[in-house]
Design a protein around this motif. Structure first.
Motif, PDB file in Angstrom:
ATOM      1  N   PRO A 187       0.809  -1.231   0.000  1.00 20.72           N
ATOM      2  CA  PRO A 187       0.000   0.000   0.000  1.00 20.72           C
ATOM      3  C   PRO A 187       0.837   1.274   0.000  1.00 20.72           C
ATOM      4  O   PRO A 187       0.325   2.360  -0.292  1.00 20.72           O
ATOM      5  N   ALA A 188       2.137   1.155   0.325  1.00 17.94           N
ATOM      6  CA  ALA A 188       2.992   2.337   0.328  1.00 17.94           C
ATOM      7  C   ALA A 188       3.439   2.722  -1.078  1.00 17.94           C
ATOM      8  O   ALA A 188       3.873   3.865  -1.313  1.00 17.94           O
ATOM      9  N   GLU A 189       3.339   1.768  -2.012  1.00 17.91           N
ATOM     10  CA  GLU A 189       3.747   2.054  -3.379  1.00 17.91           C
ATOM     11  C   GLU A 189       2.619   2.777  -4.123  1.00 17.91           C
ATOM     12  O   GLU A 189       1.453   2.440  -3.973  1.00 17.91           O
ATOM     13  N   PRO A 190       2.966   3.778  -4.934  1.00 15.08           N
ATOM     14  CA  PRO A 190       1.929   4.502  -5.683  1.00 15.08           C
ATOM     15  C   PRO A 190       1.327   3.620  -6.765  1.00 15.08           C
ATOM     16  O   PRO A 190       1.990   2.697  -7.273  1.00 15.08           O
ATOM     17  N   PRO A 191       0.075   3.866  -7.137  1.00 17.58           N
ATOM     18  CA  PRO A 191      -0.551   3.100  -8.221  1.00 17.58           C
ATOM     19  C   PRO A 191       0.209   3.314  -9.533  1.00 17.58           C
ATOM     20  O   PRO A 191       0.889   4.333  -9.709  1.00 17.58           O
ATOM     21  N   ARG A 192       0.064   2.368 -10.433  1.00 10.27           N
ATOM     22  CA  ARG A 192       0.681   2.528 -11.749  1.00 10.27           C
ATOM     23  C   ARG A 192       0.015   3.683 -12.491  1.00 10.27           C
ATOM     24  O   ARG A 192      -1.132   4.036 -12.217  1.00 10.27           O
ATOM     25  N   ALA A 193       0.746   4.215 -13.462  1.00 12.85           N
ATOM     26  CA  ALA A 193       0.216   5.329 -14.256  1.00 12.85           C
ATOM     27  C   ALA A 193      -1.099   4.921 -14.919  1.00 12.85           C
ATOM     28  O   ALA A 193      -1.207   3.856 -15.520  1.00 12.85           O
ATOM     29  N   GLY A 194      -2.104   5.752 -14.766  1.00 12.09           N
ATOM     30  CA  GLY A 194      -3.408   5.483 -15.366  1.00 12.09           C
ATOM     31  C   GLY A 194      -4.372   4.763 -14.456  1.00 12.09           C
ATOM     32  O   GLY A 194      -5.536   4.569 -14.812  1.00 12.09           O
ATOM     33  N   PHE A 195      -3.905   4.364 -13.237  1.00  8.60           N
ATOM     34  CA  PHE A 195      -4.788   3.605 -12.342  1.00  8.60           C
ATOM     35  C   PHE A 195      -4.963   4.252 -10.969  1.00  8.60           C
ATOM     36  O   PHE A 195      -5.533   3.630 -10.069  1.00  8.60           O
ATOM     37  N   ASP A 196      -4.492   5.465 -10.785  1.00  7.87           N
ATOM     38  CA  ASP A 196      -4.630   6.137  -9.490  1.00  7.87           C
ATOM     39  C   ASP A 196      -6.057   6.650  -9.336  1.00  7.87           C
ATOM     40  O   ASP A 196      -6.489   7.539 -10.079  1.00  7.87           O
ATOM     41  N   PRO A 197      -6.840   6.102  -8.379  1.00  7.67           N
ATOM     42  CA  PRO A 197      -8.227   6.551  -8.201  1.00  7.67           C
ATOM     43  C   PRO A 197      -8.338   8.036  -7.862  1.00  7.67           C
ATOM     44  O   PRO A 197      -9.381   8.645  -8.104  1.00  7.67           O
ATOM     45  N   ALA A 198      -7.261   8.594  -7.320  1.00  5.56           N
ATOM     46  CA  ALA A 198      -7.305  10.022  -6.972  1.00  5.56           C
ATOM     47  C   ALA A 198      -7.177  10.907  -8.199  1.00  5.56           C
ATOM     48  O   ALA A 198      -7.523  12.097  -8.154  1.00  5.56           O
ATOM     49  N   ALA A 199      -6.683  10.354  -9.297  1.00  9.77           N
ATOM     50  CA  ALA A 199      -6.449  11.162 -10.497  1.00  9.77           C
ATOM     51  C   ALA A 199      -7.250  10.697 -11.702  1.00  9.77           C
ATOM     52  O   ALA A 199      -7.230  11.356 -12.754  1.00  9.77           O
ATOM     53  N   THR A 200      -7.942   9.572 -11.582  1.00 12.47           N
ATOM     54  CA  THR A 200      -8.695   9.013 -12.716  1.00 12.47           C
ATOM     55  C   THR A 200     -10.078   8.579 -12.270  1.00 12.47           C
ATOM     56  O   THR A 200     -10.321   8.295 -11.101  1.00 12.47           O
ATOM     57  N   THR A 201     -10.989   8.527 -13.238  1.00 15.90           N
ATOM     58  CA  THR A 201     -12.315   7.972 -12.974  1.00 15.90           C
ATOM     59  C   THR A 201     -12.282   6.462 -13.233  1.00 15.90           C
ATOM     60  O   THR A 201     -11.345   5.943 -13.860  1.00 15.90           O
ATOM     61  N   LEU A 202     -13.318   5.775 -12.767  1.00 10.03           N
ATOM     62  CA  LEU A 202     -13.409   4.341 -13.007  1.00 10.03           C
ATOM     63  C   LEU A 202     -13.450   4.049 -14.502  1.00 10.03           C
ATOM     64  O   LEU A 202     -12.793   3.118 -14.985  1.00 10.03           O
ATOM     65  N   ALA A 203     -14.194   4.841 -15.247  1.00 11.64           N
ATOM     66  CA  ALA A 203     -14.287   4.651 -16.698  1.00 11.64           C
ATOM     67  C   ALA A 203     -12.927   4.820 -17.359  1.00 11.64           C
ATOM     68  O   ALA A 203     -12.575   4.078 -18.294  1.00 11.64           O
ATOM     69  N   GLU A 204     -12.132   5.779 -16.886  1.00 15.38           N
ATOM     70  CA  GLU A 204     -10.795   5.983 -17.454  1.00 15.38           C
ATOM     71  C   GLU A 204      -9.890   4.788 -17.146  1.00 15.38           C
ATOM     72  O   GLU A 204      -9.099   4.353 -17.994  1.00 15.38           O
ATOM     73  N   ARG A 205     -10.010   4.253 -15.923  1.00 14.07           N
ATOM     74  CA  ARG A 205      -9.179   3.094 -15.567  1.00 14.07           C
ATOM     75  C   ARG A 205      -9.598   1.874 -16.386  1.00 14.07           C
ATOM     76  O   ARG A 205      -8.759   1.048 -16.768  1.00 14.07           O
ATOM     77  N   GLU A 206     -10.883   1.752 -16.659  1.00 13.90           N
ATOM     78  CA  GLU A 206     -11.350   0.653 -17.507  1.00 13.90           C
ATOM     79  C   GLU A 206     -10.736   0.759 -18.901  1.00 13.90           C
ATOM     80  O   GLU A 206     -10.271  -0.246 -19.457  1.00 13.90           O
ATOM     81  N   ARG A 207     -10.738   1.959 -19.464  1.00 13.77           N
ATOM     82  CA  ARG A 207     -10.193   2.134 -20.814  1.00 13.77           C
ATOM     83  C   ARG A 207      -8.682   1.887 -20.831  1.00 13.77           C
ATOM     84  O   ARG A 207      -8.152   1.308 -21.792  1.00 13.77           O
ATOM     85  N   THR A 208      -7.997   2.298 -19.760  1.00 13.04           N
ATOM     86  CA  THR A 208      -6.557   2.052 -19.673  1.00 13.04           C
ATOM     87  C   THR A 208      -6.275   0.561 -19.613  1.00 13.04           C
ATOM     88  O   THR A 208      -5.367   0.052 -20.291  1.00 13.04           O
ATOM     89  N   LYS A 209      -7.043  -0.150 -18.825  1.00 16.09           N
ATOM     90  CA  LYS A 209      -6.854  -1.600 -18.708  1.00 16.09           C
ATOM     91  C   LYS A 209      -7.199  -2.293 -20.027  1.00 16.09           C
ATOM     92  O   LYS A 209      -6.498  -3.227 -20.457  1.00 16.09           O
ATOM     93  N   ASP A 210      -8.257  -1.852 -20.667  1.00 13.44           N
ATOM     94  CA  ASP A 210      -8.642  -2.435 -21.956  1.00 13.44           C
ATOM     95  C   ASP A 210      -7.518  -2.270 -22.974  1.00 13.44           C
ATOM     96  O   ASP A 210      -7.164  -3.208 -23.704  1.00 13.44           O
TER      97      ASP A 210
END
Length: 264
Positions: free
Chosen positions: A104-127
């Protein structure tokens, strides 16, 4: 909506929908469950049959996704389980921003930070990530898997078609197992019987419910192994007073056993 990770097992008293009807879970024993429906009927089915029913859902959900007993996952083929676990990593990262077990101390990968992205954006990044890796998945598949994971945890990510060809009882027919479970339950208040009597009663039940000879009985040895697995802890073939005493005990927490696999 419940957070990822809040999960529990099926419990007595749960209201479930399956096989086109709403039921209340009235008993859990080994790998079988007794369901009382709103029309006044009662049926005993295997947990595998219940959890793989296309319309299976649990009402409420305030306690999180309902998981099957651990023993059922033991019956899943390794490739099927491995695929589900890969999907779990993708789904959890989209939902939470981190892979399962990540520090939990490590930052999320680029494109998956909930503080900077919406769920829809994270879905598109994962897709996009899955497509770049040559996966045959689609955004719609990812969204469907997210829904399944929220409803049933890892079990919901398993290939349901593959599950219908396997069970903790080997290749035993689900109709056979349900008939055996119902016949064993009916033995509770009867005089001490034998496995041969149980076999005759199961055949009669199957013929009455599905037509004569439609569901064939396995060999006597296989039948007896299945009977042992389904009746574990019930003393079906011991003295009747022992069975009645056990049946009158208060419901206890469900702790499934893993029966030996048997084939027909």
């Amino acid at each position: 909506m419940n957070p990822i990770g809040a999960q529990r097992t099926l419990r007595i008293g749960d209201s479930v929908t399956a096989f086109g009807l709403q039921h209340t879970v009235s008993a859990l024993d080994g790998f079988t469950v007794r369901l009382d429906n709103l029309l006044g009927g009662s049926t005993v089915v295997t947990l595998m049959a219940l959890f793989t029913a296309p319309d299976f859902t649990v009402a409420g959900g305030e306690d999180g996704p309902v998981l099957p007993p651990v023993g059922l996952l033991d019956a899943v083929a390794e490739p099927v389980l491995a695929t589900a676990q890969r999907w779990e990593r993708h789904v959890v990262e989209v939902e939470t921003g981190r892979l399962p077990g990540a520090d939990p101390a490590e930052p999320p990968r680029a494109g998956f930070d909930p503080a900077a992205t919406t769920l829809a954006e994270r879905e598109r990044t994962k897709d996009a990530e899955l497509r770049a890796a040559g996966e045959t998945a689609s955004l719609r598949s990812l969204q469907r898997m997210r829904g399944r994971y929220r409803a049933q945890g890892l079990w919901g990510l398993l290939d349901q078609q593959a599950l219908r060809t396997r069970s903790p009882f080997g290749r035993a027919n689900e109709r056979l197992l349900a008939a055996m479970a119902a016949a064993i339950e009916a033995e509770t208040d009867e005089s001490t019987g034998t496995r041969d009597r149980l076999r005759r009663r199961v055949k009669a039940r199957l013929d009455a419910e599905h037509g004569e000879g439609v569901v064939e009985l396995p060999s006597k040895a296989t039948f007896n192994r299945l009977a042992a697995a389904l009746s574990r802890g019930r003393h079906t073939f011991d003295v009747a007073t022992t069975r009645r005493s056990l049946a009158n005990r208060p419901n206890r927490p469900f702790t499934p056993a893993s029966p030996r696999k048997a084939s027909t």
